[in-house]
Design a protein around this motif. Structure first.
Motif, short mmCIF file in Angstrom:
data_model
loop_
_atom_site.label_atom_id
_atom_site.label_comp_id
_atom_site.label_asym_id
_atom_site.label_seq_id
_atom_site.Cartn_x
_atom_site.Cartn_y
_atom_site.Cartn_z
N UNK A 178 0.85 -1.19 0.00
CA UNK A 178 0.00 0.00 0.00
C UNK A 178 0.89 1.24 0.00
N UNK A 179 0.56 2.16 -0.88
CA UNK A 179 1.35 3.39 -1.06
C UNK A 179 0.73 4.51 -0.23
N UNK A 180 1.54 5.15 0.59
CA UNK A 180 1.06 6.23 1.45
C UNK A 180 0.38 7.34 0.65
N UNK A 181 0.82 7.54 -0.60
CA UNK A 181 0.24 8.59 -1.43
C UNK A 181 -1.17 8.26 -1.89
N UNK A 182 -1.57 7.00 -1.75
CA UNK A 182 -2.90 6.59 -2.20
C UNK A 182 -3.83 6.28 -1.03
N UNK A 183 -3.58 6.96 0.09
CA UNK A 183 -4.50 7.00 1.23
C UNK A 183 -5.20 8.35 1.19
N UNK A 184 -6.53 8.32 1.16
CA UNK A 184 -7.27 9.57 0.97
C UNK A 184 -8.27 9.78 2.11
N UNK A 185 -8.00 10.72 3.03
CA UNK A 185 -8.99 11.02 4.07
C UNK A 185 -10.21 11.70 3.45
N UNK A 187 -14.12 13.76 3.89
CA UNK A 187 -14.75 14.76 4.77
C UNK A 187 -15.57 14.16 5.90
N UNK A 188 -16.12 12.95 5.68
CA UNK A 188 -16.94 12.34 6.72
C UNK A 188 -16.12 11.56 7.75
N UNK A 189 -14.81 11.65 7.66
CA UNK A 189 -13.95 10.97 8.63
C UNK A 189 -13.48 9.60 8.20
N UNK A 190 -14.02 9.07 7.10
CA UNK A 190 -13.56 7.78 6.60
C UNK A 190 -12.29 7.97 5.76
N UNK A 191 -11.72 6.85 5.37
CA UNK A 191 -10.54 6.85 4.51
C UNK A 191 -10.80 5.97 3.30
N UNK A 192 -10.21 6.35 2.19
CA UNK A 192 -10.17 5.49 1.02
C UNK A 192 -8.73 5.12 0.74
N UNK A 193 -8.54 3.93 0.20
CA UNK A 193 -7.21 3.49 -0.18
C UNK A 193 -7.29 2.79 -1.52
N UNK A 194 -6.29 3.01 -2.34
CA UNK A 194 -6.16 2.28 -3.60
C UNK A 194 -5.09 1.21 -3.39
N UNK A 195 -5.49 -0.04 -3.49
CA UNK A 195 -4.54 -1.13 -3.33
C UNK A 195 -3.78 -1.34 -4.63
N UNK A 196 -2.48 -1.57 -4.57
CA UNK A 196 -1.73 -1.83 -5.80
C UNK A 196 -2.15 -3.15 -6.41
N UNK A 217 -4.58 6.27 11.34
CA UNK A 217 -4.15 7.50 12.03
C UNK A 217 -3.17 7.19 13.15
N UNK A 218 -3.42 6.10 13.90
CA UNK A 218 -2.50 5.73 14.97
C UNK A 218 -1.12 5.42 14.42
N UNK A 219 -1.08 4.71 13.30
CA UNK A 219 0.22 4.33 12.74
C UNK A 219 0.94 5.52 12.12
N UNK A 220 0.21 6.40 11.45
CA UNK A 220 0.86 7.54 10.81
C UNK A 220 1.56 8.44 11.83
N UNK A 221 1.08 8.44 13.07
CA UNK A 221 1.71 9.24 14.12
C UNK A 221 3.11 8.75 14.45
N UNK A 222 3.35 7.44 14.24
CA UNK A 222 4.63 6.86 14.65
C UNK A 222 5.42 6.29 13.47
N UNK A 223 4.86 6.37 12.28
CA UNK A 223 5.55 5.80 11.11
C UNK A 223 6.89 6.50 10.90
N UNK A 224 7.98 5.73 10.82
CA UNK A 224 9.28 6.37 10.59
C UNK A 224 9.43 6.84 9.15
#
Length: 286
Positions: A178-185, A187-196, A217-224
């Motif tokens: 999964x590419x970080x650039x293809x995670x889309x927050x 407006x309603x608080x959900x997320x969309x992702x495009x799987x490769x 969101x939890x992981x993005x806070x600590x992702x190196x």
């Protein structure tokens, strides 16, 4: 409480089947005996992953490794590729020890259980195996994911996210790409992702469940930050590089090993099992 007393006290009060208790008595007993026979003896309750690896190689894996040491992912990969049945037996031993150390942790005998994820082969499920969790197994899986924390892995946020992505229907090989650039927050608080897809193109769109979105969101806070600035892979290993798909099976196996209902399951719970199960659909058939 010494190591043998812990073994018998835990098994006598566990929810494991009688046949599994007998198997675990034999396998963990082998480890405890091995610890006593070392010079100097190893304290089994505070044993480290390298001690468990040495026992596994000495008592079980040497005939399958053609003289190479049991020294990490490459040896595990060889075992899984060339001797999958031996790899499954090895992973089951690691599951038994995982629960043993969880029992020690729950009784306050040790502060933290050792993280044995790296000792699992991550061998895929056998062909034709039951490929979905039933309703109760899935409910237990939700509990296991929620309880997976810093006592189990320093990367617990990443591990949880991988499990939730599997429940979304992403396959193991897609989860690790999964590419970080293809995670889309949204407006309603959900997320969309495009799987490769299998050709590294942007593939199917997934609208993530709230639990998965929270895990993102939890992981993005600590992702190196990755070693390579051109790398945009979401999930990263200790070296800040992309993970291999076999890792997903290893961590799912370790999560499943913390609860008797999943640890005792035949065939074992794998990443592929979870990807076939899904979040809310009612499982039917095998």
């Amino acid at each position: 409480m010494d190591a043998w007393e812990l073994l018998h006290t835990w098994l006598d009060t566990s929810a494991l089947r009688q046949s599994t208790r007998a198997e675990y008595t034999r396998e963990i007993g082998s480890f405890l005996t091995w610890c006593q026979q070392q010079h100097p003896p190893v304290d089994a309750i505070t044993a480290r992953p390298k001690d468990i690896a040495a026992w596994a190689a000495d008592r079980h894996l040497a005939p399958y490794l053609n003289g190479r040491p049991f020294d990490g992912p490459d040896a595990l990969g060889q075992l899984a590729d060339q001797h999958p049945e031996a790899a499954r037996s090895h992973d089951r031993r690691i599951s038994a020890l995982t629960q043993y150390f969880e029992a020690a942790h729950q009784r306050g005998i040790i502060t933290l259980p050792p993280n044995l994820t790296a000792l699992r082969s991550g061998v895929p499920r056998p062909a034709g195996a039951k490929n979905r969790l039933d309703r109760m197994e899935r409910a237990v899986l939700f509990t296991v994911i929620g309880m997976w924390g810093p006592a189990h892995s320093k990367h617990y946020q990443r591990d949880r996210l991988a499990a939730w992505l599997l429940l979304e229907g992403l396959r193991p090989a897609h989860v690790v790409r999964v590419d970080k650039r293809h995670l889309y927050p949204q407006p309603d608080g959900t997320w969309q992702v495009r799987a490769p897809d299998d050709h590294e193109n942007v593939g199917k769109q997934f609208v993530l469940e709230p639990l998965t979105g929270a895990a993102v969101m939890d992981y993005l806070k600590v992702r190196p930050e990755p070693v390579d600035p051109a790398c945009h892979t979401l999930l990263l290993n200790d070296a800040r590089r992309p993970l291999q798909s076999r890792w997903v099976n290893r961590v799912i196996g370790q999560m499943a090993a913390t609860h008797p209902l999943l640890a005792d399951r035949e065939p074992p719970v794998t990443a592929d099992t979870i990807a076939h199960t899904g979040f809310w659909d009612t499982p039917t058939g095998g």
